[in-house]
Design an enzyme around this catalytic site. Sequence first.
Site, PDB file in Angstrom:
ATOM      1  N   SER A 242      11.517  -5.721 -11.313  1.00  0.00           N
ATOM      2  CA  SER A 242      10.851  -6.435 -12.516  1.00  0.00           C
ATOM      3  C   SER A 242      11.113  -5.742 -13.836  1.00  0.00           C
ATOM      4  O   SER A 242      11.779  -6.244 -14.662  1.00  0.00           O
ATOM      5  CB  SER A 242       9.422  -6.895 -12.293  1.00  0.00           C
ATOM      6  OG  SER A 242       8.746  -5.582 -12.097  1.00  0.00           O
ATOM      7  N   HIS A 272       9.037  -7.517  -3.296  1.00  0.00           N
ATOM      8  CA  HIS A 272       8.545  -6.949  -4.674  1.00  0.00           C
ATOM      9  C   HIS A 272       7.076  -7.200  -4.623  1.00  0.00           C
ATOM     10  O   HIS A 272       6.437  -7.260  -3.903  1.00  0.00           O
ATOM     11  CB  HIS A 272       9.534  -6.985  -5.675  1.00  0.00           C
ATOM     12  CG  HIS A 272       9.042  -6.375  -6.949  1.00  0.00           C
ATOM     13  ND1 HIS A 272       8.412  -5.229  -6.781  1.00  0.00           N
ATOM     14  CD2 HIS A 272       9.680  -6.669  -8.277  1.00  0.00           C
ATOM     15  CE1 HIS A 272       8.394  -4.807  -8.410  1.00  0.00           C
ATOM     16  NE2 HIS A 272       9.064  -5.538  -9.015  1.00  0.00           N
ATOM     17  N   HIS A 319       8.457   1.602   1.156  1.00  0.00           N
ATOM     18  CA  HIS A 319       8.957   1.667  -0.435  1.00  0.00           C
ATOM     19  C   HIS A 319      10.255   2.161  -0.705  1.00  0.00           C
ATOM     20  O   HIS A 319      10.679   2.903   0.061  1.00  0.00           O
ATOM     21  CB  HIS A 319       7.649   2.464  -1.219  1.00  0.00           C
ATOM     22  CG  HIS A 319       7.824   2.265  -2.602  1.00  0.00           C
ATOM     23  ND1 HIS A 319       8.786   2.779  -3.641  1.00  0.00           N
ATOM     24  CD2 HIS A 319       7.398   1.303  -3.353  1.00  0.00           C
ATOM     25  CE1 HIS A 319       8.536   2.345  -4.786  1.00  0.00           C
ATOM     26  NE2 HIS A 319       7.601   1.417  -4.689  1.00  0.00           N
ATOM     27  N   ARG A 328      -1.623   4.413  -5.918  1.00  0.00           N
ATOM     28  CA  ARG A 328      -2.057   3.188  -6.318  1.00  0.00           C
ATOM     29  C   ARG A 328      -2.889   2.534  -5.155  1.00  0.00           C
ATOM     30  O   ARG A 328      -4.015   2.013  -5.243  1.00  0.00           O
ATOM     31  CB  ARG A 328      -1.140   2.158  -6.837  1.00  0.00           C
ATOM     32  CG  ARG A 328      -0.471   2.524  -8.050  1.00  0.00           C
ATOM     33  CD  ARG A 328       0.878   1.678  -8.424  1.00  0.00           C
ATOM     34  NE  ARG A 328       1.826   1.478  -7.272  1.00  0.00           N
ATOM     35  CZ  ARG A 328       2.927   0.602  -7.191  1.00  0.00           C
ATOM     36  NH1 ARG A 328       3.175  -0.076  -8.238  1.00  0.00           N
ATOM     37  NH2 ARG A 328       3.874   0.410  -6.130  1.00  0.00           N
ATOM     38  N   ASP A 374       0.535  -3.045  -2.638  1.00  0.00           N
ATOM     39  CA  ASP A 374       0.359  -4.548  -2.147  1.00  0.00           C
ATOM     40  C   ASP A 374      -0.472  -4.680  -1.003  1.00  0.00           C
ATOM     41  O   ASP A 374      -1.185  -5.406  -0.757  1.00  0.00           O
ATOM     42  CB  ASP A 374       1.534  -5.274  -2.148  1.00  0.00           C
ATOM     43  CG  ASP A 374       2.413  -5.183  -3.553  1.00  0.00           C
ATOM     44  OD1 ASP A 374       1.752  -5.467  -4.407  1.00  0.00           O
ATOM     45  OD2 ASP A 374       3.561  -4.742  -3.332  1.00  0.00           O
TER      46      ASP A 374
HETATM   47  N1  CMX Z   1       8.365  -3.318   7.864  1.00  0.00           N
HETATM   48  C1  CMX Z   1       9.222  -3.426   8.702  1.00  0.00           C
HETATM   49  N2  CMX Z   1      10.427  -2.818   8.664  1.00  0.00           N
HETATM   50  C2  CMX Z   1      10.689  -2.035   7.304  1.00  0.00           C
HETATM   51  C3  CMX Z   1       9.702  -2.014   6.498  1.00  0.00           C
HETATM   52  C4  CMX Z   1       8.368  -2.792   6.780  1.00  0.00           C
HETATM   53  N3  CMX Z   1       7.187  -2.760   5.843  1.00  0.00           N
HETATM   54  N4  CMX Z   1       9.969  -1.294   5.532  1.00  0.00           N
HETATM   55  C5  CMX Z   1      11.112  -0.974   5.498  1.00  0.00           C
HETATM   56  N5  CMX Z   1      11.609  -1.564   6.946  1.00  0.00           N
HETATM   57  C6  CMX Z   1      13.079  -1.845   7.300  1.00  0.00           C
HETATM   58  C7  CMX Z   1      13.999  -2.011   6.390  1.00  0.00           C
HETATM   59  O1  CMX Z   1      13.882  -3.707   6.471  1.00  0.00           O
HETATM   60  C8  CMX Z   1      15.240  -1.659   6.858  1.00  0.00           C
HETATM   61  O2  CMX Z   1      15.620  -2.317   8.079  1.00  0.00           O
HETATM   62  P1  CMX Z   1      17.082  -2.677   8.230  1.00  0.00           P
HETATM   63  O3  CMX Z   1      17.951  -1.463   8.322  1.00  0.00           O
HETATM   64  O4  CMX Z   1      17.268  -3.376   9.749  1.00  0.00           O
HETATM   65  O5  CMX Z   1      17.797  -3.808   7.100  1.00  0.00           O
HETATM   66  C9  CMX Z   1      15.015  -0.218   7.365  1.00  0.00           C
HETATM   67  O6  CMX Z   1      13.569  -0.246   7.460  1.00  0.00           O
HETATM   68  C10 CMX Z   1      15.229   0.938   6.218  1.00  0.00           C
HETATM   69  O7  CMX Z   1      14.612   0.360   5.005  1.00  0.00           O
HETATM   70  P2  CMX Z   1      13.979   1.432   3.959  1.00  0.00           P
HETATM   71  O8  CMX Z   1      15.309   2.300   3.430  1.00  0.00           O
HETATM   72  O9  CMX Z   1      12.733   2.348   4.589  1.00  0.00           O
HETATM   73  O10 CMX Z   1      13.307   0.539   2.784  1.00  0.00           O
HETATM   74  P3  CMX Z   1      14.073   0.007   1.576  1.00  0.00           P
HETATM   75  O11 CMX Z   1      14.471   0.880   0.333  1.00  0.00           O
HETATM   76  O12 CMX Z   1      15.584  -0.546   2.060  1.00  0.00           O
HETATM   77  O13 CMX Z   1      13.162  -1.143   1.377  1.00  0.00           O
HETATM   78  C11 CMX Z   1      11.010  -2.344   1.001  1.00  0.00           C
HETATM   79  C12 CMX Z   1      11.603  -1.198   0.477  1.00  0.00           C
HETATM   80  C13 CMX Z   1       9.719  -2.211   0.110  1.00  0.00           C
HETATM   81  C14 CMX Z   1      11.634  -3.560   0.421  1.00  0.00           C
HETATM   82  C15 CMX Z   1      10.618  -2.456   2.396  1.00  0.00           C
HETATM   83  O14 CMX Z   1       9.977  -1.345   2.733  1.00  0.00           O
HETATM   84  C16 CMX Z   1       9.772  -3.534   2.760  1.00  0.00           C
HETATM   85  O15 CMX Z   1      10.394  -4.521   3.037  1.00  0.00           O
HETATM   86  N6  CMX Z   1       8.651  -3.570   2.814  1.00  0.00           N
HETATM   87  C17 CMX Z   1       7.873  -4.811   2.969  1.00  0.00           C
HETATM   88  C18 CMX Z   1       7.676  -5.629   1.830  1.00  0.00           C
HETATM   89  C19 CMX Z   1       6.662  -4.899   0.658  1.00  0.00           C
HETATM   90  O16 CMX Z   1       5.609  -4.450   1.028  1.00  0.00           O
HETATM   91  N7  CMX Z   1       7.161  -4.846  -0.650  1.00  0.00           N
HETATM   92  C20 CMX Z   1       6.541  -4.380  -1.694  1.00  0.00           C
HETATM   93  C21 CMX Z   1       6.929  -3.008  -2.094  1.00  0.00           C
HETATM   94  C22 CMX Z   1       6.188  -2.541  -3.507  1.00  0.00           C
HETATM   95  C23 CMX Z   1       6.231  -3.688  -4.479  1.00  0.00           C
HETATM   96  O17 CMX Z   1       7.438  -3.633  -5.198  1.00  0.00           O
HETATM   97  O18 CMX Z   1       5.334  -4.103  -5.040  1.00  0.00           O
END
Ligand code: CMX
Length: 435
Positions: A242, A272, A319, A328, A374
């Site tokens: 964002s 996000h 994250h 947070r 979140d």
């Molecule tokens: N549940 C299951 N799998 C997850 C996960 C979770 N909470 N977090 C990461 N992973 C997976 C990813 O999907 C990825 O899988 P693939 O390789 O199969 O695609 C793998 O683990 C590696 O990911 P990462 O390098 O650890 O995380 P990223 O930097 O790519 O992504 C984020 C970060 C936040 C998008 C991810 O952790 C996620 O999807 N979390 C759940 C959604 C969430 O809570 N988002 C809010 C974040 C905070 C905000 O911005 O407000």
Amino acid sequence: MDRLKEAFYIKSLELKNEMRQVLKEHGSRKMDEVSLQQIFGGMRGVKSMIWETSALDPVEGIRFRGLSIPELKDKLPSREGDTEPLPEGLFWLMLIGELPTEEDVNWLSDDWERRRNVPEHTLRVIDSLPIDTHPMTQFITGISSMQTNGIFTKRYAEGMSKSDYWDPMYEDAMNLIASLPTLAAYIYRRSYFKGEHIAPDDTLDWAGNFAHMLGVSDNPKFMSLMRMYMTIHADHEGGNASAHTTHLVGSTLSDPYFSFAAGMTSLAGPLHGLANQEVIKWIFNMVEELGTNEPTDDQIRKFVHETLGKGQVIPGFGHAVLRRPDPRFIALKRFAEENIENDPTVNIVWKMFEIVPPILQGLGKVKNPWPNVDAHSGSILVHYGLDQYQYYTVLFGVSRALGVLASLCWSRALGMPLERPKSVTYDWIKTQLAK
Ligand code: CMX
């Protein structure tokens, strides 16, 4: 010129001159290298932007102008009878890098009160949308429609010198921030309370008045929560989606209304800001499926595994930068421990804090198994009666305005150019690898 604007102008001139000199002397110096993994992997960690208002450390978490969240609680002014910091104080700190006095935050509360009106046509635009339109769609539509009041665009059309950009940018940013609680409360009351709107209370501060206009709870702790919520969600360095979107769109000299509306479209994604609604949706689904709001550890564990088995993520965990539990999340947990006794949804969140990380760790690919902000925010809102989880990202958005719009003022004051990174084709990559 008002006191905050004048202070900002002086600071920005000083920094602009200093940065110019540094760039002149060291412009060609290499600061980082980019790996193939980073090119493919969403540019994680690529240093490519100046962002003054906050900085994010993977282990320590967020610092606003050098201050951690507990330090903000200690150092920023709060309202009499409350211990949570006023978001006005954080905005002041982020904009000029100085801690405000009580008088400063009172001045800012009054200034935002004077600027808070939403144009009549914006309310009509929102009212024309189907009643079940997602609150983020209403929010983004409302922000875009307020662009008719934009001063930057008008001044630009009249012919404005580059050196003056910061001035209408500041005015638009202040007007927009001031009006967001009015807009957001309007959307909430329209969507869930048959359009029975609540008049603002001029004796309250920015976040307190927002809580009042939402009309969720008479409990003064809800107001306190809103002040804290609006503070901790305000900024998370410049690389998050964002903030980066707002920055990118702003770099084209789109005004704060367009830039912030664009930033909010990023926040509305489930990876996000929409994750806050997804967490409560996930918990409510589990509670409904199990037929109990007091699930056992084993039942939660099973539900987590089922979610992962369907190829879905566990919302509220993981994250892109953080590698420890999000400060947070910890701040919200502390608030719940101090103010909430034995709430079923909060209890589930606390159980998940224990249960989910080892499961995610066991997958062997998740870089950060810990909860982010979140994971906790929605459960406290549910406790106070705000259980319409589709609305949660709007709350996040109102807060995020503080950081991204303060930064937008800085970008224009420092004369930051159009953002234009380089993309490459896969063939180019293969050619490089073959060399
Ligand atoms: N549940 C299951 N799998 C997850 C996960 C979770 N909470 N977090 C990461 N992973 C997976 C990813 O999907 C990825 O899988 P693939 O390789 O199969 O695609 C793998 O683990 C590696 O990911 P990462 O390098 O650890 O995380 P990223 O930097 O790519 O992504 C984020 C970060 C936040 C998008 C991810 O952790 C996620 O999807 N979390 C759940 C959604 C969430 O809570 N988002 C809010 C974040 C905070 C905000 O911005 O407000």
